[in-house]
Structures are given as C-alpha cells and as structure tokens.
Design an enzyme around this catalytic site. Structure first.
Site, PDB file in Angstrom:
ATOM      1  N   GLY A 179      11.190  -2.131  11.186  1.00 18.34           N
ATOM      2  CA  GLY A 179       9.824  -1.649  10.933  1.00 18.34           C
ATOM      3  C   GLY A 179       8.835  -2.769  10.664  1.00 18.34           C
ATOM      4  O   GLY A 179       7.859  -2.586   9.932  1.00 18.34           O
ATOM      5  N   THR A 209      13.822   9.698  10.037  1.00 12.61           N
ATOM      6  CA  THR A 209      13.692   8.241   9.869  1.00 12.61           C
ATOM      7  C   THR A 209      13.956   7.805   8.431  1.00 12.61           C
ATOM      8  O   THR A 209      14.725   6.876   8.186  1.00 12.61           O
ATOM      9  CB  THR A 209      12.297   7.776  10.323  1.00 12.61           C
ATOM     10  OG1 THR A 209      12.218   7.952  11.735  1.00 12.61           O
ATOM     11  CG2 THR A 209      12.058   6.305   9.995  1.00 12.61           C
ATOM     12  N   THR A 211       9.251   3.497  -2.349  1.00 11.24           N
ATOM     13  CA  THR A 211       7.942   3.755  -2.946  1.00 11.24           C
ATOM     14  C   THR A 211       8.054   4.353  -4.348  1.00 11.24           C
ATOM     15  O   THR A 211       9.058   5.024  -4.667  1.00 11.24           O
ATOM     16  CB  THR A 211       7.162   4.740  -2.038  1.00 11.24           C
ATOM     17  OG1 THR A 211       6.076   5.291  -2.749  1.00 11.24           O
ATOM     18  CG2 THR A 211       8.042   5.894  -1.566  1.00 11.24           C
ATOM     19  N   ASP A 212       7.007   4.160  -5.168  1.00 17.05           N
ATOM     20  CA  ASP A 212       6.982   4.778  -6.505  1.00 17.05           C
ATOM     21  C   ASP A 212       6.821   6.297  -6.421  1.00 17.05           C
ATOM     22  O   ASP A 212       7.037   7.008  -7.402  1.00 17.05           O
ATOM     23  CB  ASP A 212       5.879   4.163  -7.381  1.00 17.05           C
ATOM     24  CG  ASP A 212       4.479   4.296  -6.796  1.00 17.05           C
ATOM     25  OD1 ASP A 212       4.331   4.816  -5.668  1.00 17.05           O
ATOM     26  OD2 ASP A 212       3.510   3.877  -7.469  1.00 17.05           O
ATOM     27  N   GLU A 213       6.440   6.806  -5.224  1.00 15.97           N
ATOM     28  CA  GLU A 213       6.200   8.250  -5.097  1.00 15.97           C
ATOM     29  C   GLU A 213       7.472   9.067  -5.299  1.00 15.97           C
ATOM     30  O   GLU A 213       7.405  10.268  -5.549  1.00 15.97           O
ATOM     31  CB  GLU A 213       5.569   8.562  -3.737  1.00 15.97           C
ATOM     32  CG  GLU A 213       4.282   7.787  -3.546  1.00 15.97           C
ATOM     33  CD  GLU A 213       3.427   8.281  -2.395  1.00 15.97           C
ATOM     34  OE1 GLU A 213       3.505   9.465  -2.048  1.00 15.97           O
ATOM     35  OE2 GLU A 213       2.681   7.454  -1.845  1.00 15.97           O
ATOM     36  N   TYR A 223       7.170  13.531   2.168  1.00 13.99           N
ATOM     37  CA  TYR A 223       7.332  12.093   2.453  1.00 13.99           C
ATOM     38  C   TYR A 223       8.211  11.436   1.381  1.00 13.99           C
ATOM     39  O   TYR A 223       9.188  10.735   1.685  1.00 13.99           O
ATOM     40  CB  TYR A 223       5.960  11.398   2.512  1.00 13.99           C
ATOM     41  CG  TYR A 223       5.985   9.910   2.241  1.00 13.99           C
ATOM     42  CD1 TYR A 223       6.589   9.020   3.139  1.00 13.99           C
ATOM     43  CD2 TYR A 223       5.413   9.365   1.086  1.00 13.99           C
ATOM     44  CE1 TYR A 223       6.625   7.644   2.889  1.00 13.99           C
ATOM     45  CE2 TYR A 223       5.442   8.000   0.826  1.00 13.99           C
ATOM     46  CZ  TYR A 223       6.052   7.148   1.731  1.00 13.99           C
ATOM     47  OH  TYR A 223       6.089   5.798   1.482  1.00 13.99           O
ATOM     48  N   LYS A 258      12.006   9.764   1.504  1.00 11.90           N
ATOM     49  CA  LYS A 258      12.281   8.387   1.059  1.00 11.90           C
ATOM     50  C   LYS A 258      13.373   8.389  -0.018  1.00 11.90           C
ATOM     51  O   LYS A 258      14.276   7.554  -0.015  1.00 11.90           O
ATOM     52  CB  LYS A 258      11.009   7.731   0.489  1.00 11.90           C
ATOM     53  CG  LYS A 258       9.942   7.372   1.491  1.00 11.90           C
ATOM     54  CD  LYS A 258      10.317   6.244   2.439  1.00 11.90           C
ATOM     55  CE  LYS A 258      10.502   4.908   1.742  1.00 11.90           C
ATOM     56  NZ  LYS A 258      10.840   3.851   2.760  1.00 11.90           N
ATOM     57  N   ASN A 273      -0.186  -0.250  -1.626  1.00 13.88           N
ATOM     58  CA  ASN A 273      -0.558  -1.577  -1.124  1.00 13.88           C
ATOM     59  C   ASN A 273      -1.934  -1.558  -0.472  1.00 13.88           C
ATOM     60  O   ASN A 273      -2.346  -0.557   0.101  1.00 13.88           O
ATOM     61  CB  ASN A 273       0.425  -2.021  -0.043  1.00 13.88           C
ATOM     62  CG  ASN A 273       1.775  -2.466  -0.563  1.00 13.88           C
ATOM     63  OD1 ASN A 273       2.335  -3.458  -0.116  1.00 13.88           O
ATOM     64  ND2 ASN A 273       2.338  -1.747  -1.533  1.00 13.88           N
ATOM     65  N   LEU A 329      -6.188   5.152   2.684  1.00 14.75           N
ATOM     66  CA  LEU A 329      -7.498   5.217   2.036  1.00 14.75           C
ATOM     67  C   LEU A 329      -8.421   4.015   2.280  1.00 14.75           C
ATOM     68  O   LEU A 329      -9.535   4.188   2.792  1.00 14.75           O
ATOM     69  CB  LEU A 329      -7.312   5.435   0.533  1.00 14.75           C
ATOM     70  CG  LEU A 329      -8.569   5.800  -0.241  1.00 14.75           C
ATOM     71  CD1 LEU A 329      -8.244   6.783  -1.360  1.00 14.75           C
ATOM     72  CD2 LEU A 329      -9.258   4.591  -0.851  1.00 14.75           C
ATOM     73  N   PRO A 373     -14.471  10.844   2.925  1.00 17.50           N
ATOM     74  CA  PRO A 373     -13.991  12.076   2.274  1.00 17.50           C
ATOM     75  C   PRO A 373     -13.076  11.793   1.084  1.00 17.50           C
ATOM     76  O   PRO A 373     -12.038  11.165   1.235  1.00 17.50           O
ATOM     77  CB  PRO A 373     -13.195  12.754   3.403  1.00 17.50           C
ATOM     78  CG  PRO A 373     -12.726  11.641   4.278  1.00 17.50           C
ATOM     79  CD  PRO A 373     -13.648  10.467   4.104  1.00 17.50           C
TER      80      PRO A 373
HETATM   81  N1  LIG Z   1       1.804   1.338   2.291  1.00 17.36           N
HETATM   82  C1  LIG Z   1       2.086   1.452   1.007  1.00 17.36           C
HETATM   83  O1  LIG Z   1       1.177   1.511   0.166  1.00 17.36           O
HETATM   84  C2  LIG Z   1       3.532   1.484   0.537  1.00 17.36           C
HETATM   85  C3  LIG Z   1       3.807   1.425  -0.827  1.00 17.36           C
HETATM   86  C4  LIG Z   1       5.136   1.410  -1.261  1.00 17.36           C
HETATM   87  C5  LIG Z   1       6.162   1.457  -0.348  1.00 17.36           C
HETATM   88  N2  LIG Z   1       5.882   1.531   0.982  1.00 17.36           N
HETATM   89  C6  LIG Z   1       7.014   1.558   1.924  1.00 17.36           C
HETATM   90  O2  LIG Z   1       6.953   0.361   2.691  1.00 17.36           O
HETATM   91  C7  LIG Z   1       7.423   0.602   4.010  1.00 17.36           C
HETATM   92  C8  LIG Z   1       6.391   0.129   5.019  1.00 17.36           C
HETATM   93  O3  LIG Z   1       5.168   0.839   4.806  1.00 17.36           O
HETATM   94  P1  LIG Z   1       3.894   0.562   5.737  1.00 17.36           P
HETATM   95  O4  LIG Z   1       2.707   1.010   4.978  1.00 17.36           O
HETATM   96  O5  LIG Z   1       3.950  -0.805   6.286  1.00 17.36           O
HETATM   97  O6  LIG Z   1       4.181   1.607   6.916  1.00 17.36           O
HETATM   98  P2  LIG Z   1       3.557   1.683   8.371  1.00 17.36           P
HETATM   99  O7  LIG Z   1       3.429   3.139   8.672  1.00 17.36           O
HETATM  100  O8  LIG Z   1       2.360   0.820   8.515  1.00 17.36           O
HETATM  101  O9  LIG Z   1       4.711   1.052   9.304  1.00 17.36           O
HETATM  102  C9  LIG Z   1       5.932   1.682   9.541  1.00 17.36           C
HETATM  103  C10 LIG Z   1       6.622   0.934  10.685  1.00 17.36           C
HETATM  104  O10 LIG Z   1       7.897   1.542  10.904  1.00 17.36           O
HETATM  105  C11 LIG Z   1       8.088   1.727  12.304  1.00 17.36           C
HETATM  106  N3  LIG Z   1       9.020   2.862  12.480  1.00 17.36           N
HETATM  107  C12 LIG Z   1       8.802   4.166  12.159  1.00 17.36           C
HETATM  108  N4  LIG Z   1       9.885   4.905  12.447  1.00 17.36           N
HETATM  109  C13 LIG Z   1      10.822   4.034  12.945  1.00 17.36           C
HETATM  110  C14 LIG Z   1      12.156   4.183  13.416  1.00 17.36           C
HETATM  111  N5  LIG Z   1      12.750   5.392  13.431  1.00 17.36           N
HETATM  112  N6  LIG Z   1      12.826   3.080  13.826  1.00 17.36           N
HETATM  113  C15 LIG Z   1      12.246   1.862  13.821  1.00 17.36           C
HETATM  114  N7  LIG Z   1      10.966   1.656  13.408  1.00 17.36           N
HETATM  115  C16 LIG Z   1      10.272   2.733  12.983  1.00 17.36           C
HETATM  116  C17 LIG Z   1       6.708   2.000  12.848  1.00 17.36           C
HETATM  117  O11 LIG Z   1       6.623   1.753  14.255  1.00 17.36           O
HETATM  118  C18 LIG Z   1       5.862   1.026  12.025  1.00 17.36           C
HETATM  119  O12 LIG Z   1       5.816  -0.238  12.626  1.00 17.36           O
HETATM  120  C19 LIG Z   1       7.718   2.106   4.096  1.00 17.36           C
HETATM  121  O13 LIG Z   1       9.100   2.299   3.950  1.00 17.36           O
HETATM  122  C20 LIG Z   1       6.970   2.700   2.929  1.00 17.36           C
HETATM  123  O14 LIG Z   1       7.629   3.846   2.430  1.00 17.36           O
HETATM  124  C21 LIG Z   1       4.591   1.545   1.446  1.00 17.36           C
END
Ligand SMILES: NC(=O)c1ccc[n+]([C@@H]2O[C@H](COP(=O)([O-])OP(=O)(O)OC[C@H]3O[C@@H](n4cnc5c(N)ncnc54)[C@H](O)[C@@H]3O)[C@@H](O)[C@H]2O)c1
Length: 349
Positions: A7, A101, A126-128, A153, A157, A183, A193, A208
């Site tokens: 990812g 996934t 995630t903290d969620e 979601y 996770k 993040n 957001l 919104p």
């Molecule tokens: N964004 C946040 O604020 C946040 C906070 C805490 C934790 N996280 C966690 O961090 C991780 C990354 O978050 P993000 O915001 O970069 O997400 P994102 O949605 O920007 O990116 C997700 C990536 O995963 C890839 N992907 C999705 N399904 C897939 C699969 N089956 N096989 C291979 N690749 C796949 C997508 O193509 C994409 O590149 C996630 O696991 C999320 O739960 C995110």
C-alpha cells in the site's frame, strides 16, 4: 534491510517510502500496491528512477502474489499500509471491500510473512479501533484500552489487528501493530478533511462540516508518523502494540477555521450538514510508550499551525498533482454514487 511496503502508493505509504529512501540509501524498497482509486504513482514520481526502489502492482488478498514478491526480492522486513480507508465509503455501501482488504488481506500477509521467514512485520492501524471517548473528559486511549470499534472501517481494521496478535501467540510471527491518530500533510487524497476543504476553497466552493463540528481528533503530521514507524521497524518489540499521537486535540470546526484563516477567506464559506451516522465524538492518544523509545515529533501541538500552513502551501504549489487528483476524485465519486444511487458527496474524515 530489504523492505516490502504494502500500500505504498497511498498517502502515508508514499511519504514513508520517501522518508526511508532518504534516511537509508542502502536499503531496498519494494512497493506492492493494488492501485485502487486511492493509490497514485504520481505520489512517488520523484523516486521512481531510484535503483533502490521498485514498484510491483498486486493485491494483499492474493497469497501467491505476496509469496512471489517476497521470494523474488529476498524480502527481510514488511510494513503494511494497504487498506480501504475512507470511513464514509465503509458506511454507505462499500463495506465488503473493507473486510476483504483490511481483515483478510492482513491475514494473507501474516501467512506470507510466516512462510518466508520475515524478520519483522509492522501492521499500520488506526486509533479508531478503540471506539469513542467523551468530550471534555481527561481520558486517553492506551495500548490496554479494549478494542471496541463503531465504524465498519474501524471494525475491519480491528479484525486485521486481532489476527496479528493471534499469529504472534500461535505461530510466533514477529508482528507489531500500531494505532495512529489522524494524519495530515502532502499527497493526501482529497476525500479526507484537510485536502478536501483546501481544494474546495481553491475552487471558490463552500466546505461541508458535519453536525455541530465539535468532533475531536489528535492531528499528527505524516512525517512524524513515518518517523515513528521507522523507529518501530528497527527497535519495536514483536507482539507489542504501540499508539502514535502528538497530544494535538482539535475539533473539526477549529481545523476548518484555521484553514479558512490561512487561506484568507471568511466563515461564510462554512456549510453545516447532517452528521455522519455513528460519528465518533473524540479520539485522544496516550503516546508515552513510543515516546519512551526516544521518538519525538517534529510537529508537536505548538507547531500544528506551521504544519498546516506548509501543507496548504504544498497543495497550492503542486497544481498539476492537485488538478489530476481532483479530476480522479470526481470520476471516482461519480462511479461510487452510481453504484449506490445516492447523492452523498461528503468527504469529511
Ligand atoms: N490517514 C490517516 O489519517 C490514518 C491514520 C491512522 C492510520 N491510518 C492507516 O494507515 C494506512 C494508510 O492510510 P492512508 O491514509 O495512506 O490510505 P490511502 O487510502 O491513501 O492509501 C491506501 C493504499 O492502499 C492501497 N490498497 C488498497 N487496497 C489494497 C489491496 N487489497 N492490496 C494492495 N494495495 C491496496 C491503495 O491502492 C492505496 O495506495 C491505512 O492502513 C490506514 O488505516 C491512516
């Protein structure tokens, strides 16, 4: 280290890969990503020709593909960012993809990690998964807080996280799970957001805000999250869970007003809309465990406004990236709405 990043074409994964290539020029990094609507190779254009970096398109629910990418590249360490991440989509119709996934995909990685004698696997979560705290209370999520998610979601996770614990206990798989807060930073898909609001304002549109706007999150810069993961990859203890946050609790209205202010527009650009169903009220992280390993954020609470300003500047400067992704977002939203038959176009994370 020969590191497989699952990812890595998304928001946090791409920032993490850039950080690792800059910090450890001797490491090899293989980015394994399905390229869903959220995956974007433009995020890594500047490193695409680095001989230590390679992209392989693949799905984490495909065990054969995982085994092949690990074997072919002599992988020693694995980190997983691959996930369906947009809470609204998990509520309004795409739930099955989240379970496939975020839960099954993690189990497949665990099987491949086990079969290929990988030295360490970090599952980024995630903290969620902890559910919601009450507003105004002096309470925090610790690593001992029971997992009790409210959103599909977060439940998906949590399924992956629990599988990690089970594989550690049952099969001695050297896995670490992290729970990070919201993040912000460059390269974020504009369904979340901060980029959503910035992009809307750049187009002269209103933003919104869900409900009363008082939902609280602990906002962390993506570079601080990346550095925390880097530390855990090297010094974390297998079988352990680590929370990551910077004690920067802000409600959505506060964030919105800061963005409006930094972009020089008035509060008449705010539009209050019906709240998200089951919207968690407050998340707050106790990060003392990872802090005790020596991790210190570059953007603590006092530097949040600076981090936000730099992020907005990045989006204003990288106009081609913004235009491409904005178009992609609209195409994707149309596709998603057509599949659901709804008009909901809210992107609040
Ligand atoms: N964004 C946040 O604020 C946040 C906070 C805490 C934790 N996280 C966690 O961090 C991780 C990354 O978050 P993000 O915001 O970069 O997400 P994102 O949605 O920007 O990116 C997700 C990536 O995963 C890839 N992907 C999705 N399904 C897939 C699969 N089956 N096989 C291979 N690749 C796949 C997508 O193509 C994409 O590149 C996630 O696991 C999320 O739960 C995110």
């Amino acid at each position: 280290m020969k590191l497989l990043v699952c990812g890595g074409a998304g928001f946090i994964g791409s920032n993490f890969i850039r950080h690792m290539l800059q910090t450890y020029p001797e490491y090899t990094i293989v980015n394994f990503d399905k390229l869903t609507y959220a995956g974007n190779l433009d995020n890594l254009k500047d490193v695409a020709d680095n001989p230590k970096y390679k992209f392989v398109q693949g799905d984490i629910t495909d065990l054969n593909a995982l085994n092949a990418v690990m074997k072919d590249n002599g992988i020693t360490h694995v980190i997983n960012f691959a996930a369906e991440t947009h809470v609204d989509r998990s509520i309004h119709g795409g739930t099955k993809d989240f379970v496939l996934t975020n839960t099954l995909g993690v189990q497949m990685i665990l099987d491949a990690v086990r079969a290929n004698n990988i030295e360490r696997f970090l599952n980024v979560s995630t903290d969620e998964v902890y559910g919601s705290l009450k507003l105004g209370e002096n309470t925090y999520f610790t690593e001992k807080t029971p997992v009790w998610p409210n959103m599909p979601y977060a439940a998906a996770k949590a399924g992956g996280d629990l599988m990690c614990n089970a594989y550690f206990v049952t099969h001695k798989v050297p896995v670490i799970v992290t729970h990070c807060s919201n993040n912000y930073g460059p390269y974020q898909f504009p369904e979340k957001l901060i980029p959503f609001f910035v992009f809307k304002l750049l187009k002269g549109e209103k933003v919104p805000v869900y409900g009363d706007g008082l939902n609280v999150r602990d906002w962390i810069h993506v570079i601080d999250h990346s550095k925390a993961l880097d530390l855990l990859l090297h010094k974390g203890t297998p079988g352990e869970v680590y929370n990551i946050g910077v004690d920067n609790e802000r409600n959505n209205l506060e964030i919105t007003k800061m963005i409006l202010n930094l972009m020089g527009v008035g509060e008449d650009k705010i539009e209050y809309i019906q709240d998200r169903p089951g919207h968690d009220r407050r998340y707050a992280i106790d990060a003392s465990k990872i802090t005790s390993l020596g991790w210190r954020p570059d953007y603590p609470r006092e530097k949040f406004e600076q981090g936000l300003k730099e992020t907005i500047e990045w989006y204003k400067t990288n106009t081609q990236w913004v235009e491409n992704i904005w178009q992609k977002k609209h195409d994707e939203m149309n596709k998603f709405q057509e599949s659901l038959g709804t008009e909901d176009e809210n992107g609040t994370a």
